[in-house]
Design an enzyme around this catalytic site. Sequence first.
Site, PDB file in Angstrom:
ATOM      1  N   LYS A 256      10.892  10.502 -15.889  1.00 60.05           N
ATOM      2  CA  LYS A 256      10.214  11.605 -15.203  1.00 60.05           C
ATOM      3  C   LYS A 256       8.763  11.585 -15.667  1.00 60.05           C
ATOM      4  O   LYS A 256       8.469  11.919 -16.811  1.00 60.05           O
ATOM      5  CB  LYS A 256      10.881  12.943 -15.534  1.00 60.05           C
ATOM      6  CG  LYS A 256      10.162  14.162 -14.961  1.00 60.05           C
ATOM      7  CD  LYS A 256      10.800  15.451 -15.456  1.00 60.05           C
ATOM      8  CE  LYS A 256      10.037  16.671 -14.965  1.00 60.05           C
ATOM      9  NZ  LYS A 256      10.598  17.931 -15.518  1.00 60.05           N
TER      10      LYS A 256
ATOM     11  N   TYR B  89      11.699  11.978 -20.229  1.00 62.83           N
ATOM     12  CA  TYR B  89      10.730  12.954 -19.712  1.00 62.83           C
ATOM     13  C   TYR B  89       9.406  12.773 -20.440  1.00 62.83           C
ATOM     14  O   TYR B  89       9.304  13.045 -21.640  1.00 62.83           O
ATOM     15  CB  TYR B  89      11.283  14.360 -19.907  1.00 62.83           C
ATOM     16  CG  TYR B  89      10.433  15.485 -19.348  1.00 62.83           C
ATOM     17  CD1 TYR B  89       9.358  15.251 -18.511  1.00 62.83           C
ATOM     18  CD2 TYR B  89      10.737  16.806 -19.658  1.00 62.83           C
ATOM     19  CE1 TYR B  89       8.607  16.287 -18.004  1.00 62.83           C
ATOM     20  CE2 TYR B  89      10.003  17.856 -19.144  1.00 62.83           C
ATOM     21  CZ  TYR B  89       8.926  17.591 -18.322  1.00 62.83           C
ATOM     22  OH  TYR B  89       8.182  18.628 -17.822  1.00 62.83           O
TER      23      TYR B  89
ATOM     24  N   ILE C 252      11.780  15.524  -9.811  1.00 63.86           N
ATOM     25  CA  ILE C 252      12.303  16.647 -10.595  1.00 63.86           C
ATOM     26  C   ILE C 252      11.411  17.826 -10.267  1.00 63.86           C
ATOM     27  O   ILE C 252      10.282  17.924 -10.743  1.00 63.86           O
ATOM     28  CB  ILE C 252      12.300  16.356 -12.104  1.00 63.86           C
ATOM     29  CG1 ILE C 252      13.050  15.057 -12.412  1.00 63.86           C
ATOM     30  CG2 ILE C 252      12.923  17.529 -12.874  1.00 63.86           C
ATOM     31  CD1 ILE C 252      14.523  15.089 -12.120  1.00 63.86           C
TER      32      ILE C 252
END
Length: 306
Positions: A165, A136, A207
Amino acid sequence: MNVNWKGVIPAITTKFNLDDTIDYTFYADHCRWMVDAGCIGLVPLGSLGEGSTLSFDEKVTLLKTALAAVGERVPIIPGIAALSTKEAVRLAQTAQELGCSGLMVLPPYVYSSDWREMKAHVDAILNATELPALLYNNPPAYKTDFLPEQIAELAHEHSNLQAVKESSTDVRRVTAIRALLGERLDILVGVDDAIVEGIQAGAVGWIAGLVNAFPRESVELFELAVQVREGQGNRARLEELYNWFLPLLRMDTVPKFVQLIKLAQEFVGMGSAQVRGPRLELTGAELETARSTIQYALEHKPTIQA
């Protein structure tokens, strides 16, 4: 269960009771609602899930709840974030023991560091389990930035790093990562109001945040964006849906995104605006502006295709 990163994966919110305890019954229902709408996995314990306010035991119970509700249908991919590397490793290992299918690995909480320390933190988590992982990257929120070259270094050293992400808000990062790694990593969009642009640049997953209130709309938007990229979709329909959705999607990119998204959930009857401190619910002009935006969207919502 294998993780498929190519689709809509909610960063699921956490509903609290009036006494600040977690409403696990609703949480299970919410998980099922997301999956029934076409979402291909769930990310509990993320920033939107107010993971930084949850105790370790609460995190474990939320994972058990999600697994019991939909764990046989879709992968459960918890956010791994902690104040210390030791605690992050413990959470990752516990997630594997419980039966989770993957991990979303965050940089160190609170401590904004350099690449050497960021890498050591991520290395420790990725080495601690065999689960496939999503890195992330969110420099606006965490003040640390995994540059494309650094992501490539991690990918070359860790076979279980499968995806990233990307929440830098710069869709050029998608093409930069692809230029370095090709198809080695799946790239997922992490900011709602860049989803169509991100898909056009080569991202394969989302996401998502506003999906917590608008799951069918989110899934249709994603699928249309992919179809249009492949030259097969209805561009006019994509533009119609995206233009309607954008005022809501922009709620995902501001400091009070948790309050805004949970307010939207309350409006559609699937959740509560209640948050856990240090967050406070919206008041005054902020609340009125948000309410007006959500109400206008609900009154002008396009028909969602079955």
